[in-house]
Scaffold this active site. Sequence first.
Site, PDB file in Angstrom:
ATOM      1  N   TYR A   1     -32.182  11.985   7.249  1.00 54.42           N
ATOM      2  CA  TYR A   1     -33.254  11.113   7.739  1.00 54.42           C
ATOM      3  C   TYR A   1     -34.164  10.697   6.599  1.00 54.42           C
ATOM      4  O   TYR A   1     -34.586  11.501   5.772  1.00 54.42           O
ATOM      5  CB  TYR A   1     -34.097  11.817   8.804  1.00 54.42           C
ATOM      6  CG  TYR A   1     -35.479  11.205   8.964  1.00 54.42           C
ATOM      7  CD1 TYR A   1     -35.613   9.909   9.469  1.00 54.42           C
ATOM      8  CD2 TYR A   1     -36.633  11.888   8.561  1.00 54.42           C
ATOM      9  CE1 TYR A   1     -36.863   9.320   9.582  1.00 54.42           C
ATOM     10  CE2 TYR A   1     -37.884  11.309   8.677  1.00 54.42           C
ATOM     11  CZ  TYR A   1     -38.002  10.030   9.179  1.00 54.42           C
ATOM     12  OH  TYR A   1     -39.236   9.434   9.295  1.00 54.42           O
TER      13      TYR A   1
ATOM     14  N   ASN B   1      -1.894   4.227   2.510  1.00 52.03           N
ATOM     15  CA  ASN B   1      -1.991   4.819   1.180  1.00 52.03           C
ATOM     16  C   ASN B   1      -1.794   6.333   1.228  1.00 52.03           C
ATOM     17  O   ASN B   1      -1.069   6.902   0.402  1.00 52.03           O
ATOM     18  CB  ASN B   1      -3.343   4.476   0.553  1.00 52.03           C
ATOM     19  CG  ASN B   1      -3.403   3.053   0.036  1.00 52.03           C
ATOM     20  OD1 ASN B   1      -2.951   2.756  -1.057  1.00 52.03           O
ATOM     21  ND2 ASN B   1      -3.955   2.154   0.839  1.00 52.03           N
TER      22      ASN B   1
ATOM     23  N   CYS C   1      -6.827  -6.820   3.110  1.00 56.66           N
ATOM     24  CA  CYS C   1      -8.044  -6.844   3.928  1.00 56.66           C
ATOM     25  C   CYS C   1      -9.109  -7.778   3.353  1.00 56.66           C
ATOM     26  O   CYS C   1     -10.039  -8.171   4.058  1.00 56.66           O
ATOM     27  CB  CYS C   1      -8.609  -5.442   4.072  1.00 56.66           C
ATOM     28  SG  CYS C   1      -7.484  -4.277   4.874  1.00 56.66           S
TER      29      CYS C   1
ATOM     30  N   LYS D   1     -29.386   1.948  23.081  1.00 55.71           N
ATOM     31  CA  LYS D   1     -29.898   0.960  22.149  1.00 55.71           C
ATOM     32  C   LYS D   1     -31.118   1.556  21.472  1.00 55.71           C
ATOM     33  O   LYS D   1     -32.056   2.003  22.139  1.00 55.71           O
ATOM     34  CB  LYS D   1     -30.273  -0.328  22.874  1.00 55.71           C
ATOM     35  CG  LYS D   1     -30.891  -1.391  21.955  1.00 55.71           C
ATOM     36  CD  LYS D   1     -31.330  -2.617  22.762  1.00 55.71           C
ATOM     37  CE  LYS D   1     -32.048  -3.624  21.869  1.00 55.71           C
ATOM     38  NZ  LYS D   1     -32.556  -4.788  22.632  1.00 55.71           N
TER      39      LYS D   1
ATOM     40  N   ALA E   1       0.800  -1.230   0.000  1.00 59.88           N
ATOM     41  CA  ALA E   1       0.000   0.000   0.000  1.00 59.88           C
ATOM     42  C   ALA E   1       0.831   1.278   0.000  1.00 59.88           C
ATOM     43  O   ALA E   1       0.765   2.091  -0.929  1.00 59.88           O
ATOM     44  CB  ALA E   1      -0.963  -0.016   1.187  1.00 59.88           C
TER      45      ALA E   1
ATOM     46  N   ALA F   1      -5.230   0.566   6.520  1.00 61.60           N
ATOM     47  CA  ALA F   1      -4.943   0.671   5.088  1.00 61.60           C
ATOM     48  C   ALA F   1      -4.987   2.103   4.570  1.00 61.60           C
ATOM     49  O   ALA F   1      -4.127   2.511   3.779  1.00 61.60           O
ATOM     50  CB  ALA F   1      -5.923  -0.203   4.306  1.00 61.60           C
TER      51      ALA F   1
END
Length: 472
Positions: free
Chosen positions: A450, A329, A68, A385, A36, A325
């Site tokens: 939304y 890069n 990956c 939650k 990379a 990664a």
Amino acid sequence: MPDLTGETIVPRLAGRNGISYQGESSMKFLIIGGDAAGMSAASRAKRSMPDMAVTVLEMSQDVSYSACGMPYNIAVPGKAIEDLVVRHADVFRQKQGIDVLTGHRVDAIHPKEKKVSGLTLQGEKFEFPYDKLLIATGGSPIVPKLPGFDLPGVLALKSLDHGRKIKAYIDEHNVKKAVIIGMGYIGLEMCESLRARSIEVAMVKPNSNFIPWMADELSDVVQKEVDSNGAKLHLGHAVQKIEAVNNGLSVVCEDLTLDADMVIVAIGITPNSECAVAAGLETGIKNAIAVDRQLKTSEENIYAAGDCADAYHVVTGDKTWIPLALRANRAGWAVADNICGKSAELDGVVGTSVFKVFDLQIARTGLTLKEAVKYGFDPVEVVIKTRSRAHAHPGSTPIRVHLIGDKKSGRLLGAQMVGKEGVAHRINAVAVALHAQMTVEKFSQTDLAYAPPFSPVWDPLLTAANQLLKRM
């Protein structure tokens, strides 16, 4: 490379065949490592300065591939691991004029002489001079120095060749049962990969916490997901040795023995900084090569980028080592810009990452609660939650958000998320807020999108921010 007398030939300048001649006078940009960071730097430098002599020395036969993607490739029998190669070495040579030399292992850097030396896979010596050098040697899997970790069938996953060997071993030995040592990103991804091939999986590690950096409520959700997909988890068991037993392997702990056809070692990676250390370059956290914001090392004319180098943490301002990664890069680009005369500085990283475990998406960015305490913040946290979509919209699933802020400054410090949908890209909003050093209050006022198929009116991140404000 030796001539017929066996003496080492020192190339004046790396060219298409590895050797050029006295008459060439363009800048010599030498890169150690061809994935990379290394190939990003090589390509960008060559585009910026076509006359530059760019040479890449890569110890393996592979360059520019998607590491990956290996667990997902391994999950599919018959799918060639070479599908993960983004660009072959010949393409860099023929289309970009970059001298990519595979099978060249650099053993030493000589800063005073401005050259490197090493051996080819055939055992031939070589030396290359440089004007500017980039160390992009990446990282290596951590393999404990314990009995049996060198046995056939005990494998790690980092390079494309590792993936090649794992895939071949599964096919050639008809693997039906595997043990994974470790429960980090790679371990969990490999668990899913092997289960997709109907291979029995047992996972083992010494820590009694499933995902130590994650809030317990979120970690419990991930653990249940792994359990429900047939993997056996053994927490709090330190591996003492691996033994060859009949036609298989036995992973031995003090009070536990796990039999397998194959063992995957997935306990993390370490930066490949040995050559840099031997050359006298400064290292920092986790022994990664220390670099400034321009990716310069402590030695003039030498840069480092990718998994072998450290970085600045945007939230703390301190050095960190988070091998990811995108950073590799981006750092490769910055090195190329700097050696081509375009000043480039990188702000740093916040450690944004996401991974998949069966049907769950798991993401994080910024600091954990323990890290926030370590760096002198006064952290407060909240776990909420909620639903991934509007309450009446079909397909809505639970989503959990852990948000952390600093009580003294009001700053947003970090987030973790777990859910079946809406996690992977939603975490990016927090990453942007961290780079902007936003407060929790400012973040709570952001205008997030939304629509019922994608989110409740109050996005889960906004719900978490509003709840966190009540504790600050």
